[in-house]
Structures are given as structure tokens and as C-alpha cells.
Design a protein around this motif. Structure first.
Motif, short mmCIF file in Angstrom:
data_model
loop_
_atom_site.label_atom_id
_atom_site.label_comp_id
_atom_site.label_asym_id
_atom_site.label_seq_id
_atom_site.Cartn_x
_atom_site.Cartn_y
_atom_site.Cartn_z
N ASP A 91 -3.16 2.32 10.99
CA ASP A 91 -3.68 2.94 9.77
C ASP A 91 -2.62 2.97 8.67
O ASP A 91 -2.93 2.81 7.49
N ASP B 132 -3.70 -2.19 1.61
CA ASP B 132 -4.59 -1.75 0.53
C ASP B 132 -3.88 -1.46 -0.78
O ASP B 132 -4.46 -1.67 -1.85
N LYS B 133 -2.65 -0.97 -0.72
CA LYS B 133 -1.97 -0.54 -1.95
C LYS B 133 -0.89 -1.50 -2.43
O LYS B 133 -0.79 -1.80 -3.61
N LYS C 59 -3.32 1.36 5.08
CA LYS C 59 -3.34 2.28 3.94
C LYS C 59 -2.22 2.00 2.94
O LYS C 59 -2.44 2.09 1.73
N VAL C 60 -1.03 1.68 3.44
CA VAL C 60 0.13 1.51 2.55
C VAL C 60 0.40 0.04 2.24
O VAL C 60 0.42 -0.38 1.08
N LEU D 37 -0.88 9.56 10.88
CA LEU D 37 -1.43 8.20 10.72
C LEU D 37 -0.95 7.31 11.86
O LEU D 37 0.24 7.25 12.16
N LEU E 40 0.91 7.24 -3.28
CA LEU E 40 0.12 6.01 -3.37
C LEU E 40 -0.69 5.93 -4.65
O LEU E 40 -0.94 4.83 -5.18
#
Length: 322
Positions: free
Chosen positions: A105, A113-114, A109-110, A101, A7
Motif C-alpha cells: 500500500d 499514485d503520487k 499510495k506514495v 500501511l 502527499l
């Protein structure tokens, strides 16, 4: 195509994108439908497409020792995805911590957010998160919260391979293991490929007049059943017609399983230390032990003749594989 390992490699200014997630081992014809749709959707929206995959295979982390034979290493998958028009490939290191995860989540997270997903394209059997608890329905439910759409693409292509079973990586591995490389090629959309470095062997082939490239294959490679095959040896940017032997060399009481390729009608090749690839076109015969060296030489000559015929017939219609 951009390639990211983890990431933290994703550019800080990365905008919205269309994402698809999966192991995609082999990038077979079913996978191609999903990835192709993600690429098309990204172009419709005027944003990049991203494939997310994992290394090592999740099963090896969740159940150590269960790593499946691989149909294609990551660099080969990347080449195939680039040919499909993918803009970026994200390889996530799959660790024990990552495996824990939760589905929610993982999405945050993937995807959120990214990768700032605008759309996610998956097959109907897609599972994700701890203990594979997430599915496409849950993924779509979270999309209403995090502003992304989910498109489900039916990847269940079928043909003659495997007696009409839906195409899958699992079926492809089985066919390869059985030596049915033609069935595997139907699923993959191209011949099955094995890669590795050419190492020094016993050099018996050279002594017999048929020098072979002894390929030390990559870890976890899906290797066809013992026998002789027609195909190609890829080296130094060239695809050379080849007769390929897989097995333990019982004529000389061998015990170590090897992949050896004889480049038909080529003289003076020096490939030691080079990374090469071997494509399997068709099964010629099973592994055998002969009564004499003369009988072995006669069989090898027949193998080369049959391999040449099979390759020429294929190339007349389809050309040589890349």
C-alpha cells in the motif's frame, strides 16, 4: 528545490520521477552516495529527483519516547539535499495511521499514485511499510508490476571514525554524545551543527569579559558531551570563530545543561532572539570546576587561544563552513 509537506502538496500534474526514501538524518557521506545516485539517475532519464522523508522520526510513533537525538533539523537537511542537486523534498507526516500501511500500500499510495516513480534508489538495508516488513527485494518485485526500476547503492562507507565502523547516523550520534566531534565530522563530511535561538542567561560570561550567546537548542538535538570546543557561531549570515562551552556550569553550581558560544575577538554583538547555528570543530577540554575565579579566567583564556589555533589551522586548509 521544491518542498512538499504531505502527499496533498504534490502538484497534480507531477510526472515521472526518480525517488529515494529514508530518514536521512544528518545527510552523512553514506546518505550522500544514495541521494547523489538518485540525482544522477534522474538527470540520465531527464526527469526530476525526489527525496521522501518523515516527520516526526518513525521510531517516536512506533515506540513513543524513543525519538533519537537529531543530527540535523528538517530545514538543514533540505539545504544539504538542495546542494546535492535534489529537485523536490517530500516530508510525510508520520502518524499511527500511516505507520499501519502495508509495504504494498505504501508503494501504491506514495511511489505510484503520487510520485509516478520511474526509478527508486535505496541502500541495501532499506525497510518500509508496517512493522518494516518491506525490503529492497520486495520493492523491486513490485516494480515489475508498477513499471519502475530499483537500484541498490552500497552506503557503507568507513574510515577512522568509530574505530572503522561503517558510517551511519547511529554511529554519528554516539560520537557526538562522546564529544568526538572530529569523528562525527568525518562521517558527516562537515562539522556537526547545533541550532537554536539566543536567549538571556545568567550573563556571567559578560561579567568575566567573555560574553557568550546562550543557545536554546531545538527539540531532540544531538548535543556533544560536556566540555569546551572550538568551532564557529553562525549568525546574520556570518560564520564567526568561537570557543563553545557545553555543560551545566559547575563553577557556579549550575544544573541546567546549556550550549554557549563566545565569538572570538568580537565586541558588541547583540544576538538575543536570533536563530543561530553552532558548528563543532574540535574538542578542547572536559568540563571542570576551578579553585577560584582567577583560575577559571586563566582556563578560559587558554580555551580561547587553543580554539583560535585549531580554527586557523582548519581554515587554512578548508575555509570556513557555510
Amino acid at each position: 528545490m521544491q518542498r512538499w509537506r504531505g502527499l496533498e502538496d504534490i502538484p497534480q500534474d507531477w510526472g515521472r520521477s526518480v525517488v529515494t526514501i529514508g530518514s536521512y538524518d544528518g545527510v552523512h557521506r553514506g546518505h550522500q552516495l544514495i541521494i547523489g545516485r538518485a540525482v544522477d539517475r534522474a538527470r540520465e532519464l531527464g526527469i526530476p529527483s525526489v527525496v521522501v522523508t518523515f516527520d516526526p522520526h518513525p521510531s517516536e510513533v512506533v515506540r513513543p519516547g524513543s525519538h533519537p537525538p537529531l543530527l540535523a533539523p528538517h530545514h538543514r537537511r533540505a539545504e544539504l539535499m538542495a546542494e546535492l542537486g535534489v529537485d523536490a523534498l517530500l516530508i510525510l507526516p508520520f502518524t499511527t495511521e500511516f505507520s499501519k500501511l502495508s509495504p504494498a500500500d505504501f508503494v501504491v499510495k506514495v511511489l505510484v499514485d503520487k510520485l509516478h516513480a520511474k526509478a527508486v534508489v535505496e541502500g541495501p538495508n532499506f525497510r518500509f511499510g508496517h512493522k518494516a516488513a518491506g525490503n529492497v527485494e520486495f520493492l523491486a518485485e513490485l516494480g515489475t508490476t508498477y513499471d519502475y526500476e530499483v537500484e541498490v547503492v552500497d552506503l557503507f562507507v568507513s574510515g577512522e571514525a568509530g574505530g572503522g565502523e561503517p558510517f551511519s547516523s547511529t554511529l554519528t550520534r554516539r560520537l557526538v554524545a562522546e564529544g568526538d566531534v572530529e569523528g562525527a565530522a568525518e562521517i558527516l563530511g562537515r562539522p556537526h551543527r547545533v541550532e537554536g535561538v539566543v536567549v538571556r542567561g545568567a550573563q556571567r560570561g559578560r561579567d568575566l569579559g567573555f560574553p557568550t550567546a546562550n543557545v536554546e537548542t531545538l527539540p531532540h538535538t544531538a548535543i556533544p558531551a560536556d566540555g569546551v570546543y572550538a568551532g564557529w557561531l553562525h549568525a546574520q549570515g556570518e560564520a564567526m570563530p568561537a570557543a563553545i562551552s557545553v555543560g551545566t556550569n559547575p563553577q557556579f553550581d549550575g544544573t541546567e545543561r546549556t550550549v554557549e558560544a563566545y565569538a572570538i575577538d568580537r565586541v558588541g554583538l547583540d544576538l538575543y532572539g536570533l536563530h543561530v547555528a553552532v558548528d563543532f570543530l574540535a574538542f578542547v577540554r572536559g568540563q571542570a570546576k576551578f579553585d577560584s575565579i582567577e583560575a577559571l579566567l586563566e582556563a578560559i583564556s587558554d580555551d580561547v587561544k587553543r580554539s583560535r589555533e585549531l580554527i586557523e589551522a582548519y581554515e587554512a586548509v578548508s575555509g570556513r563552513p557555510k
